[in-house]
Motif scaffolding. Structure first.
Motif, PDB file in Angstrom:
ATOM      1  N   GLN A   9      19.708  14.745   7.554  1.00 13.00           N
ATOM      2  CA  GLN A   9      18.533  13.997   7.977  1.00 13.00           C
ATOM      3  C   GLN A   9      17.639  13.722   6.772  1.00 13.00           C
ATOM      4  OE1 GLN A   9      16.014  15.748  10.959  1.00 13.00           O
ATOM      5  NE2 GLN A   9      16.660  14.236  12.443  1.00 13.00           N
ATOM      6  N   ARG A  10      17.513  14.728   5.940  1.00  8.75           N
ATOM      7  CA  ARG A  10      16.665  14.595   4.757  1.00  8.75           C
ATOM      8  C   ARG A  10      17.215  13.512   3.815  1.00  8.75           C
ATOM      9  NH1 ARG A  10      13.705  16.779  -0.184  1.00  8.75           N
ATOM     10  NH2 ARG A  10      13.993  14.747  -1.143  1.00  8.75           N
ATOM     11  N   LEU A  11      18.541  13.522   3.590  1.00  8.30           N
ATOM     12  CA  LEU A  11      19.134  12.540   2.676  1.00  8.30           C
ATOM     13  C   LEU A  11      19.049  11.120   3.261  1.00  8.30           C
ATOM     14  CD1 LEU A  11      22.254  14.610   1.542  1.00  8.30           C
ATOM     15  CD2 LEU A  11      20.176  14.157   0.201  1.00  8.30           C
ATOM     16  N   ALA A  12      19.188  11.028   4.588  1.00  8.46           N
ATOM     17  CA  ALA A  12      19.033   9.728   5.243  1.00  8.46           C
ATOM     18  C   ALA A  12      17.600   9.250   5.048  1.00  8.46           C
ATOM     19  CB  ALA A  12      19.350   9.843   6.734  1.00  8.46           C
ATOM     20  N   TYR A  13      16.660  10.174   5.204  1.00  5.50           N
ATOM     21  CA  TYR A  13      15.251   9.818   5.048  1.00  5.50           C
ATOM     22  C   TYR A  13      14.971   9.333   3.619  1.00  5.50           C
ATOM     23  CZ  TYR A  13      10.228   9.790   5.582  1.00  5.50           C
ATOM     24  OH  TYR A  13       8.929   9.376   5.631  1.00  5.50           O
ATOM     25  N   ASP A  14      15.601   9.974   2.634  1.00  7.29           N
ATOM     26  CA  ASP A  14      15.411   9.541   1.244  1.00  7.29           C
ATOM     27  C   ASP A  14      15.802   8.069   1.089  1.00  7.29           C
ATOM     28  OD1 ASP A  14      14.558  12.048   0.414  1.00  7.29           O
ATOM     29  OD2 ASP A  14      16.564  12.722  -0.137  1.00  7.29           O
ATOM     30  N   GLU A  15      16.957   7.702   1.684  1.00  9.25           N
ATOM     31  CA  GLU A  15      17.406   6.309   1.582  1.00  9.25           C
ATOM     32  C   GLU A  15      16.440   5.355   2.277  1.00  9.25           C
ATOM     33  OE1 GLU A  15      22.009   5.426   1.431  1.00  9.25           O
ATOM     34  OE2 GLU A  15      21.484   6.435   3.275  1.00  9.25           O
ATOM     35  N   LEU A  16      16.014   5.750   3.484  1.00  9.66           N
ATOM     36  CA  LEU A  16      15.132   4.869   4.258  1.00  9.66           C
ATOM     37  C   LEU A  16      13.772   4.752   3.572  1.00  9.66           C
ATOM     38  CD1 LEU A  16      16.037   6.086   7.864  1.00  9.66           C
ATOM     39  CD2 LEU A  16      16.924   4.106   6.639  1.00  9.66           C
ATOM     40  N   LEU A  17      13.307   5.860   3.005  1.00 13.85           N
ATOM     41  CA  LEU A  17      12.010   5.841   2.330  1.00 13.85           C
ATOM     42  C   LEU A  17      12.080   4.912   1.113  1.00 13.85           C
ATOM     43  CD1 LEU A  17       9.118   6.917   2.116  1.00 13.85           C
ATOM     44  CD2 LEU A  17       9.988   8.801   0.725  1.00 13.85           C
ATOM     45  N   ALA A  18      13.179   4.998   0.354  1.00 12.63           N
ATOM     46  CA  ALA A  18      13.326   4.124  -0.820  1.00 12.63           C
ATOM     47  C   ALA A  18      13.323   2.659  -0.376  1.00 12.63           C
ATOM     48  CB  ALA A  18      14.623   4.449  -1.551  1.00 12.63           C
ATOM     49  N   HIS A  19      14.044   2.383   0.726  1.00 18.09           N
ATOM     50  CA  HIS A  19      14.119   1.014   1.241  1.00 18.09           C
ATOM     51  C   HIS A  19      12.744   0.525   1.694  1.00 18.09           C
ATOM     52  CE1 HIS A  19      15.585  -2.438   3.443  1.00 18.09           C
ATOM     53  NE2 HIS A  19      15.038  -1.983   4.525  1.00 18.09           N
ATOM     54  N   GLN A  20      12.031   1.375   2.426  1.00 17.08           N
ATOM     55  CA  GLN A  20      10.715   0.975   2.931  1.00 17.08           C
ATOM     56  C   GLN A  20       9.675   0.886   1.810  1.00 17.08           C
ATOM     57  OE1 GLN A  20       9.749  -0.196   5.917  1.00 17.08           O
ATOM     58  NE2 GLN A  20      11.898  -0.178   6.462  1.00 17.08           N
ATOM     59  N   LEU A  21       9.820   1.724   0.784  1.00 18.11           N
ATOM     60  CA  LEU A  21       8.914   1.612  -0.371  1.00 18.11           C
ATOM     61  C   LEU A  21       9.115   0.252  -1.041  1.00 18.11           C
ATOM     62  CD1 LEU A  21       8.954   5.071  -2.200  1.00 18.11           C
ATOM     63  CD2 LEU A  21       6.918   3.786  -1.514  1.00 18.11           C
ATOM     64  N   THR A  22      10.401  -0.153  -1.142  1.00 21.43           N
ATOM     65  CA  THR A  22      10.693  -1.453  -1.753  1.00 21.43           C
ATOM     66  C   THR A  22      10.040  -2.576  -0.956  1.00 21.43           C
ATOM     67  OG1 THR A  22      12.793  -0.604  -2.538  1.00 21.43           O
ATOM     68  CG2 THR A  22      12.579  -2.984  -2.464  1.00 21.43           C
ATOM     69  N   ALA A  55      15.018  21.029   0.104  1.00 22.89           N
ATOM     70  CA  ALA A  55      14.746  20.214  -1.082  1.00 22.89           C
ATOM     71  C   ALA A  55      15.962  19.328  -1.361  1.00 22.89           C
ATOM     72  CB  ALA A  55      14.471  21.122  -2.277  1.00 22.89           C
ATOM     73  N   PHE A  56      15.782  18.293  -2.188  1.00 26.46           N
ATOM     74  CA  PHE A  56      16.833  17.295  -2.426  1.00 26.46           C
ATOM     75  C   PHE A  56      18.159  17.929  -2.877  1.00 26.46           C
ATOM     76  CE2 PHE A  56      18.824  14.170  -5.422  1.00 26.46           C
ATOM     77  CZ  PHE A  56      19.255  13.264  -4.466  1.00 26.46           C
ATOM     78  N   ALA A  57      18.111  18.730  -3.944  1.00 26.36           N
ATOM     79  CA  ALA A  57      19.354  19.305  -4.484  1.00 26.36           C
ATOM     80  C   ALA A  57      20.015  20.222  -3.451  1.00 26.36           C
ATOM     81  CB  ALA A  57      19.067  20.073  -5.768  1.00 26.36           C
ATOM     82  N   ASP A  58      19.203  21.018  -2.733  1.00 21.19           N
ATOM     83  CA  ASP A  58      19.754  21.915  -1.702  1.00 21.19           C
ATOM     84  C   ASP A  58      20.380  21.103  -0.566  1.00 21.19           C
ATOM     85  OD1 ASP A  58      18.780  23.972  -3.214  1.00 21.19           O
ATOM     86  OD2 ASP A  58      16.919  24.196  -2.054  1.00 21.19           O
ATOM     87  N   ALA A  59      19.732  19.984  -0.235  1.00 17.59           N
ATOM     88  CA  ALA A  59      20.251  19.140   0.846  1.00 17.59           C
ATOM     89  C   ALA A  59      21.625  18.584   0.468  1.00 17.59           C
ATOM     90  CB  ALA A  59      19.279  17.990   1.135  1.00 17.59           C
TER      91      ALA A  59
END
Length: 694
Positions: free
Chosen positions: A219-232, A194-198
């Motif tokens: 990997q999870r935190l990198a994915y969070d950034e990429l997902l935010a970018h791709q959502l934008t 999960a985010f906080a655990d990561a």
């Protein structure tokens, strides 16, 4: 759109609210791009120090970091000023010394009182057979503990590791409990926390493996950034699609005339791209498409078909190039075809002045010019069209996302087609152009001769000049590109002028020309024109010529000090030859010995002419920022994501973002609401404005 959600407030508070940070430290943190506690969370350790304890300094590998429990022995203050202060300590097996070069005797007595038990950790080394530890990093009383593996953060002058570590711990304590925005099936499949655990795991690695991009928490935190970018980007794309366009439907009469006048049949890839573009233009929404094609894949013809579609529908179209030379060239290559179709095509550059310029502007406003070719000068306020349907941008990367938006504001409904000759690896195309639809030209038209590529050491310069002399006597033409000197235009210029003089004395005054970036545009154009007309046989150039120049008779490309250029650039330069019937050669001259990367680069060029393969290899060798040239790329600067090593995650994030929005276009369901939090957290709140506009 309401403001930032309250539960994220603590992460966006002032840095001074974190333990150990005052106004001065907060200023220093800005050098690390850290402005609020949230930024610290995404500033992950770049290394680590093994602090696992040993019983005796003898069990440690010296010189190196050792963590040892000791009993403090006698203090040996210096006899004369400027000498070090020494303290003897005993561990389980031996005696060694702690050495201080600063600090008062009182302070050392307080920190290490004789007879006390302490745990020391720091760099130790052997000095005349005796172990010494100068200025330990940590002095702990019994009962206090150190992490066995201490994270190392990026620092800046004046900022100590202790301060950053303490601030990070403070920021971690503020992470609220947040709902999950990643697809649960993906989480399970990847084994992501999960985010906080990561965040906690990434900031407390228990060894080198915890620093690797493959580590699940990272990997999870990198994915969070990429997902935010791709959502934008996906939201931008969706809002773009809701933007009303103009239905532009041609009847094909002009396009048929041009096809009949062509000496060849377009490739299947060209036909496919032409159809995709025509279908887009006929839709009631605005087109936003990228036409990606390798050097010589025939993008210009595809663009012309789109320009003619606008004319068939009774509208106007504009084609923009980054430089005047290119705009001129586009106008020259398109004019005969426009004439064949019976369409008025005009050129507008910064050079048009006074009455002449006004006459063109009047004709545009009246709708008498169907196709306008120009530089970005066509953006100026006084340029008005009667009925602009399509803008084609020949991009060469100089035209980022911002300018695309600007164009959209000038003519909100105009269809946009961006062309790029740089084959961009799929993962980067998603990063840079995720808001656009993609057409790819992956075949070469017939009649282009393959280019033979060879490498030659600079030491054999005389042989190269002799070969050149022979080729010129047979009526052939050559480019000679001078090396790229580190970031200095003056030095680039000096190397070009020196080569120009040497070649003139070797080959003859009249047949060698020179172009470089600092020439006035008129001189540059004149030198190019002489070469195009065949008046000069050799053109010495800095990289000005990499972009789009077309001289079919030029069949030799010499690139001096090729190892100083990037792969994509070398590929572009090589694409300047092989445009005519003659067998073409590209000579890559290098200075020995070659570094590993440079050697790999030149080898790939010898092996393949496939720009897409070259771009993938380039990404591997150089990294994302360099492939696109970070300065003008508009590439986002990710804090955690590593585009080279985690390229696969970008494609995944792109699919995921589009799927999420297809299922929940307003981001209202539980996962959608969580995704909104992610956008706030990554400061992509511009994207949320797109939702409220929708």
């Amino acid at each position: 759109m309401s403001g930032r959600p309250e539960r994220l407030f603590p992460l966006f508070a002032a840095l001074e609210t974190l333990p150990g940070i005052g106004p001065k430290t907060a200023k220093l943190m800005a050098n690390l791009r850290v402005a609020v506690p949230k930024d610290l969370l995404f500033t992950l350790p770049t290394g680590g120090i093994d602090r696992s304890p040993v019983a005796s300094i003898r069990d440690a590998t010296l010189p190196g970091v050792a963590t040892v429990p000791v009993t403090v022995g006698r203090h040996m203050p210096p006899a004369t000023k400027g000498r070090p202060y020494r303290i003897e300590v005993d561990d389980a097996r031996t005696t060694f010394q702690v050495v201080f070069f600063r600090g008062s005797a009182d302070m050392h007595m307080r920190t290490l009182p004789p007879g006390a038990r302490r745990i020391l950790s720091g760099k130790a080394e052997l000095y005349d057979g005796v172990a010494q530890m100068p200025h330990p990093d940590h002095v702990l009383s019994e009962g206090e503990t150190l992490p066995a593996y201490e994270p190392v953060y990026p620092l800046t002058a004046g900022l100590s590791a202790k301060v950053v570590t303490k601030a990070v711990e403070g920021a971690l304590k503020r992470v609220p409990d947040l709902p999950e925005w990643i697809d649960p099936a993906l989480m399970a499949e990847r084994g992501w926390p999960a985010f906080a655990d990561a965040l906690r795991a990434a900031h407390h690695p228990d060894g080198a493996a915890g620093l690797a991009p493959e580590f699940p928490a990272r990997q999870r935190l990198a994915y969070d950034e990429l997902l935010a970018h791709q959502l934008t980007l996906a939201l931008a794309r969706a809002s773009d699609r809701r933007r009303k366009g103009i239905v532009t439907e041609g009847n094909g009469r002009l396009r048929r005339k041009v096809l009949a006048a062509l000496p060849y049949v377009p490739t299947a890839a060209q036909q496919r791209a032409v159809e995709e573009i025509a279908a887009d233009m006929a839709e009631p929404r605005r087109m936003n498409r990228l036409l990606q094609g390798d050097v010589g894949s025939g993008k210009t013809l595809v663009a012309l078909m789109a320009l003619l579609t606008a004319a068939e529908a009774g509208g106007q179209a504009v084609m923009m190039a980054p430089t005047e030379i290119l705009a001129r060239q586009h106008a020259e290559s398109l004019r005969p075809l426009a004439d064949a179709a019976g369409v008025v095509l005009e050129l507008l550059t910064g050079r048009d002045k006074g009455r002449e310029r006004q006459a063109k502007l009047d004709a545009l406003a009246a709708g008498d010019i169907a196709i306008l070719v120009g530089t970005h000068a066509v953006f100026q306020r006084d340029v008005a069209f009667a009925d602009l349907r399509l803008a084609v941008i020949d991009e060469q990367h100089r035209f980022g996302v911002r300018q695309r938006l600007l164009l959209g504001e000038k003519n909100a409904a105009t269809d946009v087609l961006v062309m790029t000759a740089t084959p961009i690896p799929r993962s980067l195309a998603l990063t840079q152009y995720g808001d656009m639809d993609l057409s790819v030209l992956d075949e070469k038209p017939p009649g282009r001769t393959p280019v033979v590529t060879a490498t030659v050491p600079v030491a054999r310069m005389d042989d190269v000049v002799a070969k050149l002399r022979a080729a010129i006597s047979e009526g052939r033409q050559a480019y000679w590109v001078c090396p790229l000197v580190e970031e200095s235009e003056a030095a680039d210029l000096a190397s070009a002028e020196e080569r120009f003089r040497a070649l003139r004395s070797a080959l003859g005054e009249a047949i060698v020309g020179l172009v470089h970036g600092q020439m006035p545009p008129a001189e540059k154009d004149a030198a190019m024109a002489r070469f195009v007309a065949g008046k000069t046989s050799v053109l010495v150039a800095t990289t000005v010529i990499e972009v789009g120049v077309n001289v079919p008779n030029a069949s030799i490309m010499v690139i001096e000090r090729a190892e100083t250029f990037g792969l994509a650039q070398l590929h572009q330069l090589r694409g300047r030859v092989g445009r005519g019937r003659a067998a073409s050669t590209c000579l890559l001259m290098y200075r020995a010995p070659l570094g590993e990367t440079a050697e790999a680069r030149l080898r790939i060029l010898r092996e393949t002419e496939d720009g897409f393969r070259i771009s993938e290899e380039d990404l591997q060798l150089r990294g994302a920022g360099d492939v696109i040239g970070t300065a003008q790329s508009g590439l986002p600067r990710f804090r955690v994501a590593d585009l080279e090593r985690q390229a696969g995650l970008m494609a995944l994030a792109s699919r995921d973002a589009r799927a999420l929005l297809a299922a929940d276009p307003k981001l209202e369901n539980p996962r959608g609401q969580a995704a909104r939090l992610l956008l706030w957290l990554t400061e992509q709140d511009r994207a949320l404005r797109l939702l409220s506009v929708g």
